[in-house]
Design a protein around this motif. Sequence first.
Motif, PDB file in Angstrom:
ATOM      1  N   UNK A 141       1.242 -12.806  -7.335  1.00  0.00           N
ATOM      2  CA  UNK A 141       0.843 -13.815  -6.353  1.00  0.00           C
ATOM      3  C   UNK A 141       1.852 -14.949  -6.214  1.00  0.00           C
ATOM      4  N   UNK A 142       2.676 -15.210  -7.245  1.00  0.00           N
ATOM      5  CA  UNK A 142       3.664 -16.286  -7.131  1.00  0.00           C
ATOM      6  C   UNK A 142       4.703 -15.986  -6.059  1.00  0.00           C
ATOM      7  N   UNK A 143       4.961 -14.700  -5.804  1.00  0.00           N
ATOM      8  CA  UNK A 143       5.955 -14.300  -4.812  1.00  0.00           C
ATOM      9  C   UNK A 143       5.261 -14.042  -3.480  1.00  0.00           C
ATOM     10  N   UNK A 144       5.612 -14.826  -2.470  1.00  0.00           N
ATOM     11  CA  UNK A 144       4.990 -14.657  -1.155  1.00  0.00           C
ATOM     12  C   UNK A 144       5.240 -13.261  -0.611  1.00  0.00           C
ATOM     13  N   UNK A 145       6.465 -12.770  -0.744  1.00  0.00           N
ATOM     14  CA  UNK A 145       6.784 -11.463  -0.182  1.00  0.00           C
ATOM     15  C   UNK A 145       6.045 -10.342  -0.912  1.00  0.00           C
ATOM     16  N   UNK A 146       6.030 -10.394  -2.246  1.00  0.00           N
ATOM     17  CA  UNK A 146       5.395  -9.310  -2.986  1.00  0.00           C
ATOM     18  C   UNK A 146       3.875  -9.366  -2.886  1.00  0.00           C
ATOM     19  N   UNK A 147       3.330 -10.534  -2.715  1.00  0.00           N
ATOM     20  CA  UNK A 147       1.893 -10.608  -2.459  1.00  0.00           C
ATOM     21  C   UNK A 147       1.579  -9.977  -1.108  1.00  0.00           C
ATOM     22  N   UNK A 148       2.432 -10.254  -0.117  1.00  0.00           N
ATOM     23  CA  UNK A 148       2.232  -9.665   1.207  1.00  0.00           C
ATOM     24  C   UNK A 148       2.351  -8.141   1.156  1.00  0.00           C
ATOM     25  N   UNK A 149       3.383  -7.637   0.453  1.00  0.00           N
ATOM     26  CA  UNK A 149       3.552  -6.182   0.357  1.00  0.00           C
ATOM     27  C   UNK A 149       2.357  -5.532  -0.346  1.00  0.00           C
ATOM     28  N   UNK A 150       1.898  -6.161  -1.420  1.00  0.00           N
ATOM     29  CA  UNK A 150       0.768  -5.589  -2.165  1.00  0.00           C
ATOM     30  C   UNK A 150      -0.498  -5.582  -1.316  1.00  0.00           C
ATOM     31  N   UNK A 151      -0.730  -6.655  -0.555  1.00  0.00           N
ATOM     32  CA  UNK A 151      -1.894  -6.684   0.336  1.00  0.00           C
ATOM     33  C   UNK A 151      -1.789  -5.626   1.427  1.00  0.00           C
ATOM     34  N   UNK A 152      -0.584  -5.439   1.939  1.00  0.00           N
ATOM     35  CA  UNK A 152      -0.391  -4.393   2.953  1.00  0.00           C
ATOM     36  C   UNK A 152      -0.748  -3.022   2.391  1.00  0.00           C
ATOM     37  N   UNK A 153      -0.250  -2.715   1.189  1.00  0.00           N
ATOM     38  CA  UNK A 153      -0.533  -1.400   0.593  1.00  0.00           C
ATOM     39  C   UNK A 153      -2.010  -1.276   0.218  1.00  0.00           C
ATOM     40  N   UNK A 154      -2.619  -2.400  -0.187  1.00  0.00           N
ATOM     41  CA  UNK A 154      -4.050  -2.357  -0.482  1.00  0.00           C
ATOM     42  C   UNK A 154      -4.846  -2.063   0.791  1.00  0.00           C
ATOM     43  N   UNK A 155      -4.383  -2.644   1.899  1.00  0.00           N
ATOM     44  CA  UNK A 155      -5.006  -2.314   3.175  1.00  0.00           C
ATOM     45  C   UNK A 155      -4.871  -0.838   3.501  1.00  0.00           C
ATOM     46  N   UNK A 156      -3.676  -0.267   3.249  1.00  0.00           N
ATOM     47  CA  UNK A 156      -3.482   1.170   3.471  1.00  0.00           C
ATOM     48  C   UNK A 156      -4.441   1.987   2.609  1.00  0.00           C
ATOM     49  N   UNK A 157      -4.605   1.568   1.350  1.00  0.00           N
ATOM     50  CA  UNK A 157      -5.482   2.310   0.446  1.00  0.00           C
ATOM     51  C   UNK A 157      -6.933   2.265   0.934  1.00  0.00           C
ATOM     52  N   UNK A 158      -7.393   1.080   1.350  1.00  0.00           N
ATOM     53  CA  UNK A 158      -8.750   0.979   1.888  1.00  0.00           C
ATOM     54  C   UNK A 158      -8.906   1.833   3.152  1.00  0.00           C
ATOM     55  N   UNK A 159      -7.880   1.820   3.989  1.00  0.00           N
ATOM     56  CA  UNK A 159      -7.945   2.601   5.225  1.00  0.00           C
ATOM     57  C   UNK A 159      -8.088   4.096   4.928  1.00  0.00           C
ATOM     58  N   UNK A 160      -7.285   4.593   3.993  1.00  0.00           N
ATOM     59  CA  UNK A 160      -7.359   6.012   3.645  1.00  0.00           C
ATOM     60  C   UNK A 160      -8.673   6.346   2.936  1.00  0.00           C
ATOM     61  N   UNK A 161      -9.266   5.342   2.300  1.00  0.00           N
ATOM     62  CA  UNK A 161     -10.554   5.570   1.650  1.00  0.00           C
ATOM     63  C   UNK A 161     -11.735   5.425   2.593  1.00  0.00           C
ATOM     64  N   UNK A 162     -11.468   5.066   3.864  1.00  0.00           N
ATOM     65  CA  UNK A 162     -12.527   4.939   4.853  1.00  0.00           C
ATOM     66  C   UNK A 162     -13.149   3.563   4.931  1.00  0.00           C
ATOM     67  N   UNK A 163     -12.536   2.552   4.303  1.00  0.00           N
ATOM     68  CA  UNK A 163     -13.082   1.194   4.309  1.00  0.00           C
ATOM     69  C   UNK A 163     -12.328   0.361   5.355  1.00  0.00           C
TER      70      UNK A 163
END
Length: 678
Positions: free
Chosen positions: A622-644
């Motif tokens: 979370x201290x890194x703005x870019x890496x927090x953004x990338x992680x949230x993006x991939x988490x969104x992808x994971x939720x999308x593939x899981x149907x959420x």
Amino acid sequence: MARTVAGGVHHHAAPPLHVTARQLPRRAPYFTDRFTERAALDAARATGTQTVVLSGIAGIGKSALGVQWLHTLQEDADAQLHADLAAPSSAAFHADEVLASWLRALGVERPPVREPELVGLWRSLTAQREVHVLIDGARDAEQVRPLLPTGPRSVAVVTSRRLLWELAADGALLLPLGPLEQRDAVALLCAAAGAPDAATADGPSRAAAEALVEACAHMPLPLVLTGARVRSRPGRPFTAQARPPAQSVHDPQERALMAIADSLTTSYNELPLEAQDLYRTLGSLPVTTVDAELAAAVCEICPDEAGWYLEVLAEQRLLDPPSGDDTDPRYRMSKAVRDHARATALEADTAQEREGALRRLGDWLLDRARRAQRVLTPAQATLLNPAPGATRSYGLFTTEAAALAWLDGQEGNFLPVLEAMQAAGWDERVYGLVDAWWPFFKFRHRYRLWAKAHEIGAAAARRAGNEAVLRQMLASGAIGLSAGGEHGQAADWYEQVRQSARAAGDVRDEGQSLLGLGACHLEAGDPGLARERLDAAMSLWEACGYIRGVGLAEITLGEVCLAEDDPAAARIHLTSAYRRLTELNETYEAARALALHGHARVRCGQSAEAIAELERALDAVARSTRWKARTLEWLGDAHHHGGYTAAARTCWGKAADLYEQIPRPADAGRLRALAAGQ
């Protein structure tokens, strides 16, 4: 002479003259803007506030606003009274003089002589009346309190160069005034100059008017005076004028500057000597914000004392007070005030005194930044920490969040101070400060600042003839260039590091250059060449036992495998990287590996496991703005593939907000579209 007069005798005295007191000065003929402040005044009256304090430096338009607003209330008032406490006749102010004149205006032919009786009668007479009072030029709250009417419908507007915060305890609204916005300042100048159309027309006149507005610092009084001077030259209102070698005081811009300087000098002369010293020192320094610790360091006084004098400057409106959101109070100095403070310092202080203040400022920033670096990146090899370990010493900063917050607060001061030290020729301080600022670059991703600072640091290292420091500056700077999309220049810097490291036999620096080149090639879309550079870096670091470097290279190799659409191979590298870095207690770097591993799981169809890993990684990056953004993006992808779907869109929206901060507008736009279901 008539001896005896018989009959009725009648005395015919003149009937008393009843005049409703309307003492307010006339409205300013070119009053412009202040919509926000007038709305605040209306809201205060609607809620029953009886006293308003308009504060600001001389010439900011306090009295004009007070007069303008009170005139709009004229029909409701039983009387409108005015006292100018700053007038020459008020130099030895006494409340009894003002109250006696006001009572006479209210019909009291023979007011009492003693002040307590005057105050009592004034309060009695205003208890059931609606009286509007304008008190100009108050120096302190004690001047004001005896003059306040008591009726619940009465209103008192007080103007002062000080904030008069003490009156807030009596329920007063404190309303500081600042300069006008650009559009309104131009409109005021053009109206005063008799050329209102120039405010909206494009062309030379508009450009010249904007230049005069800047010279007037957007302050109403200098704008009006300058406009009047322009009006006196019909036919050429805003054209540039030729000036004699010694700039003429008849030029409108010079008159504006003189008006501002006179106003500020008046405020400066009223300061205690210690506050005057602080004012001049701040004016001579390249800082945009100042807090008590900084002021204490440059003036060599204790922070409590410095904090007190900062408050004194703020009360005189020579500093903009901290916003309510500031956890550590930071004050700001406007451009007009800064120019005056700098000119005052040049006149009153020696060159040695000004240089000493700058040196103390640079040393203070460097010391604090080094302490923050020890907390935030203790295992990162830097000039300060060439042989890092895994321990973390907090010292001054009790938490990582506090260290990063301090760096955030000094962001605006960093580059101006760095450039000032560069101009002074203090090369060691220059590259030391750039190096110590590494955690800010790493976690906040200000790419332009990152590159500019390292250009300055590299130039200082070259002047000093220090090849090891030069490699450090080029390698650290190239990371920011690559992340900011400047892959060609980043690769050139890395290649310079590689050649210098080989010549010096520095295996770690050579491996660092190869790692950076690998990342550049990956960003540029050449994963094959990236793999070649990364393999070479790993071989060098494995041979010399630099395990941290091996782990970092494996993270990038994992990204190479993902770019080659081989998530299974990526997971092997990322698992190894996570293990190595966790053993070294490298929490942040290990979390990067974990986030990428979660992303690889999504690509392998394991959305549930991916969500768990990405959520674990999110807090640690979370201290890194870019890496927090990338992680949230991939988490969104994971939720999308899981149907959420709803959870996915929420994550993508948060990631887009973060990408805009960096800024990476293309990534932000792409994720906004996903969050909107497009």
